[in-house]
Design a protein around this motif. Structure first.
Motif, mmCIF file in Angstrom:
data_model
loop_
_atom_site.group_PDB
_atom_site.id
_atom_site.type_symbol
_atom_site.label_atom_id
_atom_site.label_comp_id
_atom_site.label_asym_id
_atom_site.label_seq_id
_atom_site.Cartn_x
_atom_site.Cartn_y
_atom_site.Cartn_z
ATOM 1 N N TYR A 132 37.666 -33.905 10.638
ATOM 2 C CA TYR A 132 37.355 -34.890 9.601
ATOM 3 C C TYR A 132 35.893 -35.322 9.689
ATOM 4 N N TRP A 133 35.417 -35.561 10.906
ATOM 5 C CA TRP A 133 34.015 -35.951 11.080
ATOM 6 C C TRP A 133 33.069 -34.857 10.605
ATOM 7 N N GLU A 134 33.459 -33.597 10.734
ATOM 8 C CA GLU A 134 32.623 -32.503 10.232
ATOM 9 C C GLU A 134 32.421 -32.626 8.723
ATOM 10 N N LYS A 135 33.437 -33.084 8.020
ATOM 11 C CA LYS A 135 33.326 -33.266 6.572
ATOM 12 C C LYS A 135 32.485 -34.492 6.233
ATOM 13 N N GLU A 136 32.595 -35.535 7.042
ATOM 14 C CA GLU A 136 31.929 -36.802 6.754
ATOM 15 C C GLU A 136 30.471 -36.857 7.210
ATOM 16 N N PHE A 137 30.110 -36.107 8.225
ATOM 17 C CA PHE A 137 28.758 -36.135 8.781
ATOM 18 C C PHE A 137 28.134 -34.746 8.633
ATOM 19 N N PRO A 138 27.175 -34.614 7.721
ATOM 20 C CA PRO A 138 26.582 -33.289 7.480
ATOM 21 C C PRO A 138 25.804 -32.748 8.679
ATOM 22 N N THR A 139 25.440 -33.602 9.617
ATOM 23 C CA THR A 139 24.697 -33.140 10.791
ATOM 24 C C THR A 139 25.594 -32.456 11.818
ATOM 25 N N LEU A 140 26.886 -32.592 11.682
ATOM 26 C CA LEU A 140 27.839 -31.997 12.620
ATOM 27 C C LEU A 140 28.372 -30.689 12.039
ATOM 28 N N LYS A 141 27.812 -29.585 12.503
ATOM 29 C CA LYS A 141 28.209 -28.263 12.016
ATOM 30 C C LYS A 141 28.377 -27.304 13.189
ATOM 31 N N PRO A 142 29.559 -27.267 13.813
ATOM 32 C CA PRO A 142 29.765 -26.315 14.908
ATOM 33 C C PRO A 142 29.813 -24.884 14.375
ATOM 34 N N LYS A 143 29.492 -23.973 15.250
ATOM 35 C CA LYS A 143 29.557 -22.555 14.908
ATOM 36 C C LYS A 143 31.027 -22.173 14.737
ATOM 37 N N THR A 144 31.294 -21.296 13.786
ATOM 38 C CA THR A 144 32.664 -20.798 13.612
ATOM 39 C C THR A 144 32.660 -19.279 13.723
ATOM 40 N N THR A 145 33.740 -18.750 14.274
ATOM 41 C CA THR A 145 33.882 -17.306 14.398
ATOM 42 C C THR A 145 34.464 -16.744 13.102
ATOM 43 N N ASN A 146 34.644 -15.444 13.065
ATOM 44 C CA ASN A 146 35.237 -14.807 11.884
ATOM 45 C C ASN A 146 36.633 -15.326 11.594
ATOM 46 N N ARG A 147 37.320 -15.762 12.635
ATOM 47 C CA ARG A 147 38.691 -16.275 12.479
ATOM 48 C C ARG A 147 38.712 -17.791 12.274
ATOM 49 N N LYS A 148 37.563 -18.385 11.968
ATOM 50 C CA LYS A 148 37.418 -19.820 11.697
ATOM 51 C C LYS A 148 37.709 -20.683 12.925
ATOM 52 N N VAL A 149 37.456 -20.145 14.104
ATOM 53 C CA VAL A 149 37.607 -20.906 15.340
ATOM 54 C C VAL A 149 36.287 -21.632 15.603
ATOM 55 N N ARG A 150 36.355 -22.935 15.763
ATOM 56 C CA ARG A 150 35.144 -23.719 15.998
ATOM 57 C C ARG A 150 34.667 -23.560 17.435
ATOM 58 N N GLN A 151 33.351 -23.430 17.565
ATOM 59 C CA GLN A 151 32.725 -23.335 18.874
ATOM 60 C C GLN A 151 31.605 -24.378 18.925
ATOM 61 N N TYR A 152 31.783 -25.367 19.785
ATOM 62 C CA TYR A 152 30.834 -26.463 19.891
ATOM 63 C C TYR A 152 29.824 -26.190 21.000
ATOM 64 N N THR A 153 28.545 -26.417 20.705
ATOM 65 C CA THR A 153 27.489 -26.298 21.703
ATOM 66 C C THR A 153 27.250 -27.669 22.333
ATOM 67 N N ALA A 154 26.386 -27.712 23.339
ATOM 68 C CA ALA A 154 26.038 -28.989 23.962
ATOM 69 C C ALA A 154 25.380 -29.921 22.947
ATOM 70 N N GLU A 155 24.607 -29.367 22.023
ATOM 71 C CA GLU A 155 23.975 -30.180 20.971
ATOM 72 C C GLU A 155 25.031 -30.775 20.042
ATOM 73 N N ASP A 156 26.060 -29.993 19.709
ATOM 74 C CA ASP A 156 27.149 -30.509 18.879
ATOM 75 C C ASP A 156 27.860 -31.656 19.590
ATOM 76 N N ILE A 157 28.043 -31.514 20.894
ATOM 77 C CA ILE A 157 28.720 -32.555 21.668
ATOM 78 C C ILE A 157 27.877 -33.825 21.705
#
Length: 114
Positions: free
Chosen positions: A31-56
């Motif tokens: 939900y926060w990904e939709k509400e905050f445009p600055t939060l964009k984790p990387k996603t794989t081909n299967r739409k699996v979210r991968q968060y980096t230290a910067e995302d955290i």
């Protein structure tokens, strides 16, 4: 309480790991990904979210504004867009104070055991 992402050697964290670090539901992070445009984790081909230290770090900022300080989402968004540096410094200060508090509680427990 958030574990320090800098102490780990992992490049990416799963949504379940990040949710567990903050003690929130995975759906809240999505939900926060939709509400905050600055939060964009990387996603794989299967739409699996991968968060980096910067995302955290971004999640920590949002968490401190919304959950700790009790701001509404729109106010938190405005704070991040207008005063990101001040909000980041405040978030880091809160994190340090929480760490110090936990260390003091641990020390008190050790002293009580003597």
């Amino acid at each position: 309480m958030l574990k320090n992402p800098q102490t780990s050697l992992k490049l990416y964290y799963s949504i379940s790991e990040v949710a567990a670090q903050f003690g929130v539901a995975e759906s809240l992070l999505r939900y926060w990904e939709k509400e905050f445009p600055t939060l964009k984790p990387k996603t794989t081909n299967r739409k699996v979210r991968q968060y980096t230290a910067e995302d955290i770090k971004e999640i920590q900022l949002i968490y401190n504004l919304v959950k700790v300080r009790g701001m509404k989402l729109s106010a938190a968004r405005d704070t991040i867009s207008k005063n990101r540096q001040g909000a980041t410094q405040s978030s880091e200060l809160i994190q340090r104070l929480q760490t110090i508090r936990q260390e003091l509680l641990d020390l008190k427990k050790e002293l009580d055991d003597l």
